[in-house]
Design a protein around this motif. Sequence first.
Motif, short mmCIF file in Angstrom:
data_model
loop_
_atom_site.label_atom_id
_atom_site.label_comp_id
_atom_site.label_asym_id
_atom_site.label_seq_id
_atom_site.Cartn_x
_atom_site.Cartn_y
_atom_site.Cartn_z
N ILE A 51 0.88 -1.17 0.00
CA ILE A 51 0.00 0.00 0.00
C ILE A 51 0.92 1.22 0.00
O ILE A 51 1.93 1.25 0.71
CB ILE A 51 -1.00 0.00 1.18
N TYR A 52 0.60 2.19 -0.86
CA TYR A 52 1.47 3.34 -1.09
C TYR A 52 0.62 4.60 -0.97
O TYR A 52 -0.36 4.77 -1.70
CB TYR A 52 2.06 3.24 -2.51
N PHE A 53 0.97 5.46 -0.02
CA PHE A 53 0.21 6.68 0.23
C PHE A 53 0.94 7.89 -0.35
O PHE A 53 2.15 8.00 -0.21
CB PHE A 53 0.04 6.91 1.74
N ILE A 54 0.20 8.79 -0.97
CA ILE A 54 0.74 10.06 -1.47
C ILE A 54 -0.09 11.17 -0.83
O ILE A 54 -1.31 11.20 -0.95
CB ILE A 54 0.65 10.15 -3.00
N GLU A 55 0.61 12.09 -0.16
CA GLU A 55 -0.08 13.16 0.56
C GLU A 55 0.09 14.51 -0.13
O GLU A 55 1.07 14.74 -0.84
CB GLU A 55 0.49 13.26 1.99
N ASP A 56 -0.88 15.36 0.10
CA ASP A 56 -0.82 16.79 -0.27
C ASP A 56 -0.68 17.05 -1.76
O ASP A 56 0.07 17.91 -2.19
CB ASP A 56 0.32 17.48 0.50
N ASN A 57 -1.43 16.30 -2.57
CA ASN A 57 -1.44 16.54 -4.00
C ASN A 57 -2.81 16.15 -4.53
O ASN A 57 -3.29 15.06 -4.28
CB ASN A 57 -0.34 15.74 -4.70
N ARG A 58 -3.42 17.05 -5.31
CA ARG A 58 -4.78 16.81 -5.82
C ARG A 58 -4.82 16.22 -7.23
O ARG A 58 -5.87 15.77 -7.67
CB ARG A 58 -5.56 18.13 -5.85
N SER A 59 -3.70 16.20 -7.96
CA SER A 59 -3.81 15.88 -9.38
C SER A 59 -3.00 14.68 -9.86
O SER A 59 -3.32 14.11 -10.90
CB SER A 59 -3.38 17.10 -10.20
N VAL A 60 -1.99 14.25 -9.14
CA VAL A 60 -1.09 13.24 -9.67
C VAL A 60 -1.78 11.89 -9.89
O VAL A 60 -1.36 11.10 -10.72
CB VAL A 60 0.16 13.08 -8.77
N TYR A 61 -2.86 11.64 -9.18
CA TYR A 61 -3.53 10.35 -9.33
C TYR A 61 -3.97 10.10 -10.77
O TYR A 61 -3.97 8.95 -11.23
CB TYR A 61 -4.70 10.21 -8.35
N ASN A 62 -4.37 11.14 -11.50
CA ASN A 62 -4.77 10.96 -12.90
C ASN A 62 -3.63 10.40 -13.74
O ASN A 62 -3.82 9.49 -14.55
CB ASN A 62 -5.23 12.30 -13.50
N THR A 63 -2.45 10.95 -13.56
CA THR A 63 -1.28 10.48 -14.30
C THR A 63 -0.91 9.07 -13.90
O THR A 63 -0.58 8.23 -14.75
CB THR A 63 -0.08 11.43 -14.07
N ILE A 64 -0.97 8.77 -12.61
CA ILE A 64 -0.63 7.43 -12.14
C ILE A 64 -1.60 6.40 -12.71
O ILE A 64 -1.19 5.32 -13.14
CB ILE A 64 -0.60 7.39 -10.60
N GLN A 65 -2.88 6.73 -12.74
CA GLN A 65 -3.87 5.81 -13.32
C GLN A 65 -3.53 5.49 -14.77
O GLN A 65 -3.67 4.36 -15.22
CB GLN A 65 -5.27 6.40 -13.24
N HIS A 66 -3.09 6.51 -15.50
CA HIS A 66 -2.74 6.33 -16.92
C HIS A 66 -1.45 5.52 -17.08
O HIS A 66 -1.38 4.62 -17.92
CB HIS A 66 -2.61 7.70 -17.58
N LEU A 67 -0.42 5.86 -16.30
CA LEU A 67 0.90 5.21 -16.44
C LEU A 67 0.95 3.81 -15.85
O LEU A 67 1.73 2.97 -16.31
CB LEU A 67 1.98 6.07 -15.77
N TYR A 68 0.16 3.55 -14.82
CA TYR A 68 0.24 2.28 -14.08
C TYR A 68 -1.14 1.65 -13.94
O TYR A 68 -1.70 1.59 -12.84
CB TYR A 68 0.87 2.51 -12.70
N PRO A 69 -1.71 1.15 -15.03
CA PRO A 69 -3.04 0.56 -14.96
C PRO A 69 -3.10 -0.69 -14.08
O PRO A 69 -4.18 -1.13 -13.69
CB PRO A 69 -3.37 0.24 -16.42
N GLU A 70 -1.93 -1.25 -13.75
CA GLU A 70 -1.90 -2.43 -12.88
C GLU A 70 -2.14 -2.08 -11.41
O GLU A 70 -2.29 -2.98 -10.58
CB GLU A 70 -0.57 -3.18 -13.02
N PHE A 71 -2.18 -0.79 -11.09
CA PHE A 71 -2.42 -0.34 -9.72
C PHE A 71 -3.87 0.09 -9.54
O PHE A 71 -4.46 0.70 -10.43
CB PHE A 71 -1.54 0.85 -9.34
N SER A 72 -4.39 -0.19 -8.37
CA SER A 72 -5.65 0.42 -7.95
C SER A 72 -5.28 1.79 -7.39
O SER A 72 -4.38 1.91 -6.56
CB SER A 72 -6.30 -0.44 -6.86
N VAL A 73 -5.95 2.84 -7.86
CA VAL A 73 -5.64 4.21 -7.45
C VAL A 73 -6.91 4.84 -6.90
O VAL A 73 -7.89 5.02 -7.61
CB VAL A 73 -5.11 5.05 -8.64
N GLU A 74 -6.87 5.16 -5.62
CA GLU A 74 -8.00 5.82 -4.95
C GLU A 74 -7.56 7.22 -4.56
O GLU A 74 -6.44 7.41 -4.09
CB GLU A 74 -8.42 5.04 -3.71
N ASN A 75 -8.44 8.20 -4.75
CA ASN A 75 -8.10 9.57 -4.41
C ASN A 75 -9.23 10.22 -3.63
O ASN A 75 -10.40 10.07 -3.97
CB ASN A 75 -7.81 10.39 -5.68
#
Length: 85
Positions: A51-75
């Motif tokens: 499990i990998y947490f990213i704090e204090d950013n509103r937008s990077v999850y969109n890029t991560i979803q695109h680059l890493y479709p093998e990950f579940s990304v919740e925001n």
Amino acid sequence: PPEIYLLSLHDALPIFQGRRIDVAIDDGCHADPAILSTLRSVIPHLADNFIYFIEDNRSVYNTIQHLYPEFSVENQGEFTVLSPR
């Protein structure tokens, strides 16, 4: 027992050579390019059920979803959580 480290990425990666990271919290530089660079560096060291947490950013999850479709990304606002699908 679990081991907890509070380190910069530069200092942490040598410790994890040959080991896997179960939980990671990225609370460093909050700019998209820095978050993505850190994620790229950490991915080879993540455990199969991480499990990998990213704090204090509103937008990077969109890029991560695109680059890493093998990950579940919740925001939720400025908090993003990654895990394996």
